[in-house]
Write a protein that holds these residues in place. Structure first.
Motif: not given
Ligand code: NAD
Length: 357
Positions: A128, A177, A229, A233, A238, A242, A260
């Motif tokens: 990310t 995610h 995953c 993300l 999100m 999140h 999480h």
């Protein structure tokens, strides 16, 4: 025929190299990125791995900085930036979980140094362009293309030492995610395919990983899922799950991956009635199940992961504070977020009761 598809998809510019033993290609990756003087970043417990990596790449390494910490405290970012500048580093190798990669991002944000990531957990930060910095207990996050690693080496051999509990919670963190990518406001068909496959591979691999952490096939499958995953993300926005975890972590300092893990089944159960396409994708990914939220709740228990917010140290009285925070700023979510709904969701998650919609 269903409705015509409408979406926007932009792929992120990065290389991904995956497979047992690919760490040996790190020197090549550094050369391909045009880097000559890299600083190796890791968390204190991974110092030995950091030193090994530095030795493997020889004179390309100008130092090892083993001081990465969870959520990148501002002072830790400043110390790493100073060290990189003192050593004249032109890039960073972030070896470890989200903490080491987050530290690399903090340096890239200020000095524009390129990052090569070598992830050893399933958290997904390497895929990310999101950075985070914590000052006086408040975490700020933002998106900046400069913090996206130029190259990511996924070597499952480096995950063999990840303890069962961390593997379980980090894996559930990754699944979260993909779940939210499936009903994201900017979801797209390619990301939904990646999300389905990411959930499928992680849900299948995690029980084997927890049973035998040295099972390289299971480790490779889990890491493959974590990559997918993480890409989800990186590509989408999100929602409720999140936001809740961010509020719980930031306000109450609850541990990241464990939070999480506990919250995911409840947030998904809340959203399921309003996200039928996500539910069908998850039903398939989890093995033709009827209720994905319950299946994920059962999976977390089977993995021996924490199963209530109470167990993570949250007081019941804190529920209203978190509800208030989660309602303070609007965000896209498939189902309208109400005070009553959130209070019920968090009360069940606090007590570890089965999730309900
Ligand atoms: P982490 O990096 O702190 O690692 C968790 C634990 O695993 C640590 O104790 C670490 O020492 C240990 N560990 C890591 N690799 C190991 C290995 N191979 N063997 C043995 N132990 C090992 O935490 P994390 O869960 O990977 O990441 C969480 C952090 O990342 C949080 O700060 C979170 O906010 C951030 N994050 C950011 C993004 C993003 O897109 N910016 C995405 C996900 C997570």
């Amino acid at each position: 025929m269903s409705q015509a598809r409408t979406f926007t998809y932009q792929s992120l510019p990065m290389r991904v190299v995956m497979g047992p033993g690919v760490l040996s290609q790190l020197a090549d990756e550094i050369d391909k990125a045009g880097l000559k003087r890299v600083l190796v970043l890791c968390s204190p417990p991974q110092q030995e791995l950091g030193e090994t990596v530095a030795q493997m790449i020889g004179e390309r390494a100008v130092g090892v900085h083993p001081h990465a910490r969870m959520h990148v405290p501002l002072e830790s970012a400043a110390a790493a930036r100073d060290r990189a500048a003192e050593l004249g580093a032109d890039g960073c190798i972030a070896v470890g979980g989200g903490s080491a990669i987050g530290l690399g991002k903090a340096i890239a944000l200020e000095h524009g140094l390129k990052i090569i990531a070598v992830p050893t957990t399933y958290a997904g930060s390497e895929m990310t362009s999101v950075w985070g910095l914590t000052e006086d207990g408040r975490k700020r996050t933002g998106k900046d293309p400069r913090v996206l690693p130029v190259s990511v080496l996924y070597d499952p051999e480096l995950t063999l030492s990840l303890p069962a509990t961390v593997s379980a919670t980090s894996g559930m963190n990754a699944i979260a995610h993909a779940v939210e990518a499936l009903y994201a406001p900017d979801a797209s068909p390619i990301i939904s395919l990646m999300a389905e496959e990411g959930v499928r591979s992680l849900a299948a691999a995690l029980p084997a990983v927890v049973a035998d952490g040295k099972d390289i096939q299971a480790r490779a499958e889990a890491q493959y899922g974590a990559w997918l995953c993480g890409a989800c993300l990186g590509a989408t926005t999100m929602s409720l799950h999140h936001k809740l975890c961010h509020a719980l972590g930031g306000t109450l300092d609850l541990p990241h991956a464990e939070t999480h893990t506990v919250v995911l089944p409840y947030a998904l159960a809340y959203n399921q009635p309003a996200a039928p396409d996500a539910v069908s994708a998850l039903q398939w990914a989890l093995g033709q199940v009827s209720d994905p939220a319950t299946t994920l709740w059962e999976l977390a228990r089977r993995l021996g992961a924490p199963s209530s917010l109470r167990e993570l140290g949250m007081e019941e009285d804190d529920i209203s504070r978190i509800v208030e925070q989660a309602l303070a700023q609007p965000y896209a979510n498939p189902r309208q977020v109400t005070e009553d709904g959130l209070t019920r969701l968090l009360s069940r998650a606090w007590a570890g009761e089965p999730p309900t919609s």
